[in-house]
Design an enzyme around this catalytic site. Structure first.
Site, mmCIF file in Angstrom:
data_model
loop_
_atom_site.group_PDB
_atom_site.id
_atom_site.type_symbol
_atom_site.label_atom_id
_atom_site.label_comp_id
_atom_site.label_asym_id
_atom_site.label_seq_id
_atom_site.Cartn_x
_atom_site.Cartn_y
_atom_site.Cartn_z
ATOM 1 N N ARG A 51 0.858 -1.322 0.077
ATOM 2 C CA ARG A 51 0.192 0.003 -0.152
ATOM 3 C C ARG A 51 0.753 1.206 0.155
ATOM 4 O O ARG A 51 0.905 2.145 -0.995
ATOM 5 C CB ARG A 51 -0.894 0.143 1.335
ATOM 6 C CG ARG A 51 -1.890 0.926 1.387
ATOM 7 C CD ARG A 51 -2.754 0.490 2.612
ATOM 8 N NE ARG A 51 -3.344 -0.834 2.709
ATOM 9 C CZ ARG A 51 -4.254 -1.224 2.218
ATOM 10 N NH1 ARG A 51 -5.194 -0.228 1.658
ATOM 11 N NH2 ARG A 51 -4.727 -2.491 2.323
ATOM 12 N N THR A 52 1.815 1.273 0.840
ATOM 13 C CA THR A 52 2.696 2.668 1.004
ATOM 14 C C THR A 52 3.516 2.695 -0.013
ATOM 15 O O THR A 52 3.823 3.712 -0.465
ATOM 16 C CB THR A 52 3.414 2.352 2.328
ATOM 17 O OG1 THR A 52 2.610 2.145 3.589
ATOM 18 C CG2 THR A 52 4.293 3.726 2.478
ATOM 19 N N LYS A 80 22.232 -11.195 1.587
ATOM 20 C CA LYS A 80 23.515 -11.822 1.652
ATOM 21 C C LYS A 80 24.414 -11.155 2.914
ATOM 22 O O LYS A 80 25.530 -11.224 2.954
ATOM 23 C CB LYS A 80 24.403 -11.453 0.493
ATOM 24 C CG LYS A 80 23.893 -11.927 -0.944
ATOM 25 C CD LYS A 80 24.444 -11.588 -2.051
ATOM 26 C CE LYS A 80 23.612 -11.933 -3.370
ATOM 27 N NZ LYS A 80 23.547 -10.886 -4.212
ATOM 28 N N ARG A 101 11.529 1.944 3.714
ATOM 29 C CA ARG A 101 10.913 1.362 4.882
ATOM 30 C C ARG A 101 11.661 0.179 5.596
ATOM 31 O O ARG A 101 12.135 -0.806 4.694
ATOM 32 C CB ARG A 101 9.385 0.792 4.340
ATOM 33 C CG ARG A 101 8.555 0.267 5.462
ATOM 34 C CD ARG A 101 7.256 -0.444 5.073
ATOM 35 N NE ARG A 101 6.297 -0.733 6.047
ATOM 36 C CZ ARG A 101 5.248 -0.051 6.447
ATOM 37 N NH1 ARG A 101 5.232 1.266 5.877
ATOM 38 N NH2 ARG A 101 4.409 -0.537 7.255
ATOM 39 N N HIS A 129 6.009 7.084 10.711
ATOM 40 C CA HIS A 129 5.551 7.027 9.529
ATOM 41 C C HIS A 129 5.292 8.242 9.324
ATOM 42 O O HIS A 129 3.843 8.449 9.057
ATOM 43 C CB HIS A 129 4.549 5.821 9.533
ATOM 44 C CG HIS A 129 4.112 5.348 8.092
ATOM 45 N ND1 HIS A 129 4.852 6.023 7.079
ATOM 46 C CD2 HIS A 129 3.109 4.539 7.780
ATOM 47 C CE1 HIS A 129 4.355 5.394 5.835
ATOM 48 N NE2 HIS A 129 3.073 4.662 6.403
#
Ligand SMILES: [Zn+2]
Lengths: 302, 153
Positions: A51-52, A80, A101, A129
């Site tokens: 969504r974001t 890795k 994020r 956020h």
């Protein structure tokens, strides 16, 4: 705001928040503007949040910019064992702005310290956020015509809900009245109530809200998760008190709007969706305009 | 008890540092922060002594040891009201108080296990949000580490 990372809502003053909202309004009127042509925005999603990510990518696309990045860390060099610092420094070479994020709290602040291009935090674990908060502010101002003299109801999980904490911090710069409606186990933490005391802002705490809905200008719903309760029986007993049903809105104010950061599960019955007071889907669309505004201001395009 | 306390109060050192007004519960934290468990100097300490202001206090006397301000301010987290007497020839030649800084780097770990400082090599940074019972707000995860959860590096 030029070249300044946006990591926490507390990074922006009241005036800066308002500047974002004003510009978002312009983008709402004229969403397609070729301001980002030739620029590259990296979207680094170390954990998936479709969504974001889509909202950011839509904002960049409407501005005519290019997007590079990854959608979860399993497909990248992070898998890795590359450090966050190395990933960010590398990507900063290829882009003009990083949207990030990450599940670890404080990771975005750290990224902004090691990156040579500005970073926009798209969620760092349970911490911040800020673009969500700005789009919430935009939605409130747009539907109420102001950010002062409002009765703001926050309902559900007020203890762990990062969106309500950030919204509280941002709204505390305005003269509003808060109503906190939550089960005892999920009450608004003391540090936020102390902050409101210091700012001289009124708040009320209640376990139930069915009888006070007519007072509300904004109802901000959040999800009450079962795993937050130490006693599952307590959850079963209380969960229905934090569900909004259409019949509860009968005597509500004309200007009332219902907000939710989405995704929703059961906390808003689907019969509310067709009520004109339901605003959560438009709220999500406002996220695109708000993110267009934030990106433009940071890159000095406006 | 009272007698011992008196003796402790008067038993002087010839040369060195006396740190007084340490909250009794934080005595061993202060010892650890200053690294007193790793030095060879003669050290005496007393704890659970009556003190009107602090409740129970502790006192440490270290012979032939002097601290620079930077070292002293490290104990501010655990003993914000500590007072230091610098002793030379059995006489107090200088008094120092601990200053709780506005901002600290290193010294303490962020208590939040999900904080970046506990996952990557990032130097801890905090804003001091309360100076009496010192509590620290992490510049990264924005969580508050209080006395109870303070772990020194
Ligand atoms: Zn932290």
């Amino acid at each position: 705001m030029l070249n300044k990372s946006l990591i926490s809502i507390n990074d922006y003053s009241k005036e800066e928040c308002i500047r974002v909202l004003d510009l978002a309004e312009e983008f709402e009127k004229e969403p397609v503007q070729n301001l980002l042509s030739g620029r590259v925005v990296a979207t680094l999603f170390f954990e998936p949040s479709t969504r974001t990510r889509l909202s950011f990518e839509s904002a960049v696309s409407r501005l005519g910019g290019q997007i590079i990045g990854f959608t979860d860390s399993s497909s990248s060099s992070v898998q890795k064992g590359e450090s966050l610092k190395d990933t960010v420094c590398t990507v900063a070479n290829y882009s003009d702005l990083i949207v990030m994020r990450h599940p670890i709290e404080g990771s975005a602040r750290y990224a902004s310290e090691v990156s040579k291009v500005p970073v926009v935090n798209a969620g760092d674990g349970a911490n911040q956020h800020p673009t969500q908060t700005l789009l919430d502010l935009y939605s409130i101002r747009k539907t109420q015509g102001k950010l002062d003299d409002l009765n703001i109801f926050m309902v559900g999980d007020l203890k762990y809900g990062r969106t309500v904490h950030s919204l509280l911090m941002a709204m505390s710069q305005f003269n509003v009245n808060f109503f906190f409606i939550s089960p005892d186990e999920l009450k608004m933490p003391n540090e936020y109530k102390l902050h409101l005391d210091n700012m001289g802002i009124e708040y009320h705490e209640q376990r139930d809200f069915s009888d006070i809905v007519p007072e509300a200008d904004i109802i901000y719903m959040t999800r009450v998760q079962k795993e937050r309760f130490s006693d599952p029986i307590e959850y079963e007993k209380t969960k229905n008190a934090y569900v909004l049903r259409n019949d509860m809105l009968e005597n509500s104010r004309k200007n009332l709007k219902i907000l939710h950061p989405l995704p929703r599960v059961t906390e808003i019955s689907s019969d509310v969706d067709s009520n004109e007071k339901a605003y959560y889907f438009t709220q999500a669309l406002n996220g695109v305009y708000t993110r267009q505004a934030i990106i433009s201001l940071i890159l000095g395009l406006k | 008890m009272l007698k011992d306390q008196k003796i402790l109060k008067v038993s002087a050192i010839k040369r060195g540092t006396v740190i007084d007004h340490i909250p009794a519960k934080n005595l061993f934290k202060v010892i650890a922060i200053l690294g007193l468990n790793n030095i060879d100097n003669p050290i005496t300490f007393g704890t659970n002594l009556e003190s009107g202001k602090l409740g129970l206090k502790a006192i440490i006397k270290i012979s032939d040891k002097f601290f620079v301000d930077e070292e002293i301010n490290r104990i501010a987290m655990a003993a914000p009201e500590a007072k230091l007497n610098i002793i030379k020839d059995y006489k107090v030649v200088e008094k120092k108080i601990v200053e709780v800084p506005e901002f600290i780097e290193g010294i303490v770990k962020c208590f939040n296990p999900k904080c970046i400082t506990n996952h990557e090599e990032v130097k801890q940074r905090f804003t001091v949000v309360a100076k009496k019972e010192v509590s620290l707000k992490c510049s990264y995860c924005e969580k508050i580490t209080d006395q109870e959860h303070m772990v020194y590096i």
